[in-house]
Scaffold this motif. Structure first.
Motif, PDB file in Angstrom:
ATOM      1  N   CYS A   1       0.852  -1.188   0.000  1.00 12.84           N
ATOM      2  CA  CYS A   1       0.000   0.000   0.000  1.00 12.84           C
ATOM      3  C   CYS A   1       0.898   1.252   0.000  1.00 12.84           C
ATOM      4  O   CYS A   1       1.794   1.367   0.837  1.00 12.84           O
ATOM      5  CB  CYS A   1      -0.886  -0.015   1.239  1.00 12.84           C
ATOM      6  SG  CYS A   1      -1.819   1.504   1.456  1.00 12.84           S
TER       7      CYS A   1
ATOM      8  N   CYS B   1       0.215   3.161   3.570  1.00 11.39           N
ATOM      9  CA  CYS B   1       0.548   2.659   4.915  1.00 11.39           C
ATOM     10  C   CYS B   1       1.588   1.540   4.918  1.00 11.39           C
ATOM     11  O   CYS B   1       2.090   1.188   5.987  1.00 11.39           O
ATOM     12  CB  CYS B   1      -0.724   2.179   5.625  1.00 11.39           C
ATOM     13  SG  CYS B   1      -1.336   0.571   5.068  1.00 11.39           S
TER      14      CYS B   1
ATOM     15  N   CYS C   1      -4.475   0.058   0.182  1.00 12.04           N
ATOM     16  CA  CYS C   1      -5.049  -1.178   0.744  1.00 12.04           C
ATOM     17  C   CYS C   1      -6.486  -0.991   1.227  1.00 12.04           C
ATOM     18  O   CYS C   1      -6.984   0.123   1.349  1.00 12.04           O
ATOM     19  CB  CYS C   1      -4.160  -1.699   1.874  1.00 12.04           C
ATOM     20  SG  CYS C   1      -4.309  -0.799   3.432  1.00 12.04           S
TER      21      CYS C   1
END
Ligand SMILES: [Zn+2]
Ligand SMILES: [Zn+2]
Lengths: 197, 197
Positions: free
Chosen positions: B57, B60, B69
């Motif tokens: 992602c 994050c 994500c």
């Protein structure tokens, strides 16, 4: 939620391998994703290849990529000795020790009254045929030193009595021990000191 | 000699997985060959799929199959809390406990003078950006209770001082312990009793 469906599915499949639980399966999958080019893709490709090509040797039960395995076809191994083992992992353990130059016969398990495994469930009839058909001088019963292993060895010895020289691995295999756990030196010593039944 | 080249290659690749040595890799490959249709082929297919689709992602650092994500895009998780973890396995452990309803930030390791890992080698600049750009009310530093983990937590706390409420997991995480080894109950208790820094 923490990972997508395909990654979860891969973790579930990996967790079904012997020796891997859910936690180590998760670790393995994260490692594979991190090493995508170096490990994940080559592993997937090699699994496809092996899934397409691996087969049991029709003669001895070894795993290979041909109908008859390399050991059964090698003229160098045609010395009239057959080493009988429970499974392919035991054959590989024997090969790593380098002590045995003959051919093998993989039973695919042991006789077990509890699990209703009789001679027909194992590769025992094929072993008896091989002894009759080929120029076999010695059958070495290299079964695990467990109750089922020794029961199976005695059953085979009864079937082949008088037809061929029968030997078993020397004491040196620990009581209750399994071949695939032994070091090469122990296997070598036990093979060299093998005794007639 | 005991197995063909492709099978040996597969064993070598499997032995490079964390938690599998040569012996367990051999056992795993024999198991896979025995369970070709049920396990080997599905596993190879799923590895191909994950190799083609898995990605980090961009927000994050979680592993998924989309650029951003599921957790980062879920409106249900947009509650202004960011839980900072060392790696994806820790994020998964936190998700299994079910106690945290916010979003995550995966650092990808810890600061380490010994291994020359500084803030730029981790996802720390991105974390500082997220706190500035998004409506973040609290950053929970859920790093492992190791020296490197706590050094990293203090560094991040220094960087974000005065910009956001900073908390860490309560004592309950054993000294020297790692998140991914803890049971859900311990993680839940530690999260509920989290304290301000
Ligand atoms: Zn063969
Ligand atoms: Zn994300």
């Amino acid at each position: 939620m923490s990972s997508t469906r395909d990654i979860d599915a891969l973790i579930d499949l990996m967790a079904r391998l012997p020796g891997l639980g859910p936690r180590s399966a998760r670790r393995a999958v994260l490692h594979l994703i991190r090493k995508r080019a170096l490990l994940l893709t080559p592993l997937a490709d090699m699994m496809q290849t092996v899934a397409a090509t691996a087969r049991e040797c029709v003669n001895c039960g070894n795993v290979g990529t041909t109908d008859v395995c390399d050991i059964c076809t090698s003229e160098k191994r045609a010395n009239g000795e057959i080493c009988v083992v429970e499974d392919v992992a035991d054959l590989w353990a024997m090969e790593r020790s380098g002590v045995f130059k003959g051919r093998y016969h993989v039973l695919g398990g042991t006789l077990s009254a509890l699990d209703a495994i009789g001679p027909q469930e194992l590769r025992i009839p094929r072993l008896i045929d091989r002894v009759r058909e080929d120029a076999v001088s010695e059958v070495i019963l290299a079964l695990n030193a467990t109750i089922d292993g020794q029961t199976t060895a005695h059953y085979i010895a009864d079937q082949l009595e008088g037809q061929v020289r029968l030997t078993s691995l020397a004491q040196g295999v620990p009581i209750g021990g399994e071949l695939d756990y032994l070091d090469d030196g122990t296997i070598t010593a036990a093979m060299r000191a093998r005794k007639s039944l």
